[in-house]
Design an enzyme around this catalytic site. Structure first.
Site, mmCIF file in Angstrom:
data_model
loop_
_atom_site.group_PDB
_atom_site.id
_atom_site.type_symbol
_atom_site.label_atom_id
_atom_site.label_comp_id
_atom_site.label_asym_id
_atom_site.label_seq_id
_atom_site.Cartn_x
_atom_site.Cartn_y
_atom_site.Cartn_z
ATOM 1 N N LYS A 19 27.228 53.388 47.643
ATOM 2 C CA LYS A 19 26.709 52.774 46.565
ATOM 3 C C LYS A 19 26.195 51.229 46.636
ATOM 4 O O LYS A 19 26.786 50.339 47.456
ATOM 5 C CB LYS A 19 27.459 52.844 45.377
ATOM 6 C CG LYS A 19 28.873 52.176 45.341
ATOM 7 C CD LYS A 19 28.912 50.679 44.868
ATOM 8 C CE LYS A 19 30.269 49.843 45.053
ATOM 9 N NZ LYS A 19 30.298 48.572 45.162
ATOM 10 N N ASP A 150 36.035 52.543 42.338
ATOM 11 C CA ASP A 150 34.645 53.189 42.492
ATOM 12 C C ASP A 150 34.557 54.710 42.801
ATOM 13 O O ASP A 150 33.436 55.361 43.153
ATOM 14 C CB ASP A 150 33.971 52.599 43.775
ATOM 15 C CG ASP A 150 33.752 51.195 43.472
ATOM 16 O OD1 ASP A 150 33.617 50.886 42.315
ATOM 17 O OD2 ASP A 150 33.683 50.302 44.429
HETATM 18 O O1 C5P Z 1 40.315 49.593 42.274
HETATM 19 P P1 C5P Z 1 40.099 49.229 43.928
HETATM 20 O O2 C5P Z 1 41.489 49.832 44.757
HETATM 21 O O3 C5P Z 1 38.894 49.535 44.542
HETATM 22 O O4 C5P Z 1 40.144 47.668 43.777
HETATM 23 C C1 C5P Z 1 40.530 46.961 44.768
HETATM 24 C C2 C5P Z 1 40.880 45.647 44.388
HETATM 25 O O5 C5P Z 1 39.779 44.887 43.815
HETATM 26 C C3 C5P Z 1 41.991 45.515 43.374
HETATM 27 O O6 C5P Z 1 43.205 45.407 43.785
HETATM 28 C C4 C5P Z 1 41.573 44.097 42.458
HETATM 29 O O7 C5P Z 1 42.061 43.075 43.035
HETATM 30 C C5 C5P Z 1 40.333 44.129 42.708
HETATM 31 N N1 C5P Z 1 39.469 44.549 41.313
HETATM 32 C C6 C5P Z 1 39.632 43.839 40.135
HETATM 33 N N2 C5P Z 1 39.048 44.629 38.968
HETATM 34 C C7 C5P Z 1 38.110 45.550 39.147
HETATM 35 C C8 C5P Z 1 38.064 46.402 40.485
HETATM 36 C C9 C5P Z 1 38.597 45.984 41.583
HETATM 37 O O8 C5P Z 1 39.995 42.769 40.105
HETATM 38 N N3 C5P Z 1 37.388 46.003 38.124
#
Ligand code: C5P
Length: 316
Positions: A19, A150
């Site tokens: 993406k 994602d």
């Molecule tokens: O959700 P995911 O594990 O992909 O996110 C990785 C990191 O990115 C999270 O631990 C957080 O620190 C940050 N993040 C965030 N806000 C979001 C998505 C991700 O702060 N909307």
């Protein structure tokens, strides 16, 4: 017991796209550490391929080959492995369902193109079929959201507006075809680090967090018309990514000098995405960048939007 014991010949193959975020509007840090987003996802034609082979001894294994895969742990901290575990818990039969996951990576690792999340989405889809769990896409998407922000989008593909952490999706029209060039970087940029740096920049007043995207901007971004999209591309994580990885400023400049309509950091980076006016011009941008750009690991051509993951073949 030999490693081959317990296997059956049932196999499912899934191809999952990468993406790019056409807009990534980031609000202030929330109490749970995440950030509210208004983001426009587009699935693009770079793919990882996941083969899931059934095991009847309950073991879950992951093997990866291709793009940067030597850097990834193939244990239960790997998101693909976690996806299989989450689904198995849902299916409620911890002893019987096992799987060997073979992942061929083409999506850049830690590159801001959701390669890890895509693999998790593909594993949910593959094991759902392999183990005969039969969950509908909406439920897989809810399970996916627990694994990463994602993952839900990568189960659907196309274009979508993502709110909340990015997991509350509204599918958008997927008309037209945008021609992209992606410049990958020699090293990765961990997403949490980029969000932390976003907070630091907000604290010192260098950034004003704002998770708002106007309806007009959304229309333009989903129009499939390169000029309208180019004028609206926005990534609030670009400034922190460039401060952390200053070489990206040169890469962005090189893409524009090579003839791209617009360029931006993809997601939390460090891959840079360049939108071209048409396919011929994208080919020119790609070859000029490949020839000239220092600090770039690889240059890839792709287009979007494309469909989400599909079961390419399945037995059993
Ligand atoms: O959700 P995911 O594990 O992909 O996110 C990785 C990191 O990115 C999270 O631990 C957080 O620190 C940050 N993040 C965030 N806000 C979001 C998505 C991700 O702060 N909307």
């Amino acid at each position: 017991m030999s490693p081959e014991a317990g296997k059956t010949d049932a196999a499912v193959v899934v191809r999952v796209p990468a993406k790019v975020n056409l807009a990534l509007c980031v609000g202030p840090r929330r109490a749970d550490g995440y950030h509210d987003l208004a983001t426009v996802f587009q699935a693009v034609s770079l793919y990882d391929e996941i083969t899931a082979l059934a095991r009847s001894d309950g073991q879950i294994t992951v093997q990866m080959t291709g793009e940067g895969s030597e850097e990834l742990p193939c244990d239960q901290t790997n998101l693909a492995c976690k996806a299989a575990l989450v689904l198995r818990e849902w299916a409620g039969d911890a002893t019987r369902h096992g799987v060997d996951l073979r992942i061929v990576k083409q999506i850049p690792m830690a590159g801001g193109m959701a390669g890890g999340s895509g693999d998790a989405a593909a594993v949910l889809l593959a094991c759902n079929r392999l183990w005969g769990v039969g969950l509908p896409l909406e439920v897989l998407s809810e399970l996916g959201a627990e694994l990463g922000s994602d993952v839900s989008f990568l189960l659907y593909g196309g274009n979508a507006l993502g709110l909340g952490r990015g997991e509350r999706l509204t599918p958008q029209p997927a008309t037209g075809r945008l021609e992209w060039v992606f410049a990958t970087a020699p090293r990765g940029l961990p997403t949490p680090l980029v969000y932390r740096h976003f907070d630091e920049m907000a604290d010192r007043g260098a950034i004003v967090p704002d998770a708002e995207l106007s309806p007009d901007a959304l229309d333009d971004l989903c129009s499939g018309e390169a000029a309208r999209v180019a004028a609206r591309l926005r990534n609030d994580l670009q400034a922190p990514a460039v401060e952390l990885y200053p070489q990206l400023a040169d890469t962005l400049e090189a893409g524009l000098a090579a003839g791209a309509l617009a360029g931006l950091v993809s997601g939390s980076g460090p891959t840079c995405a360049f939108l071209a006016a048409d396919a011929a011009s994208a080919d020119v941008v790609a070859s000029r960048m490949a020839a000239t750009a220092g600090g770039v690991r690889d240059v890839r051509r792709a287009y979007g939007p494309v469909d989400g993951p599909r079961i390419a073949s399945g037995r059993g």
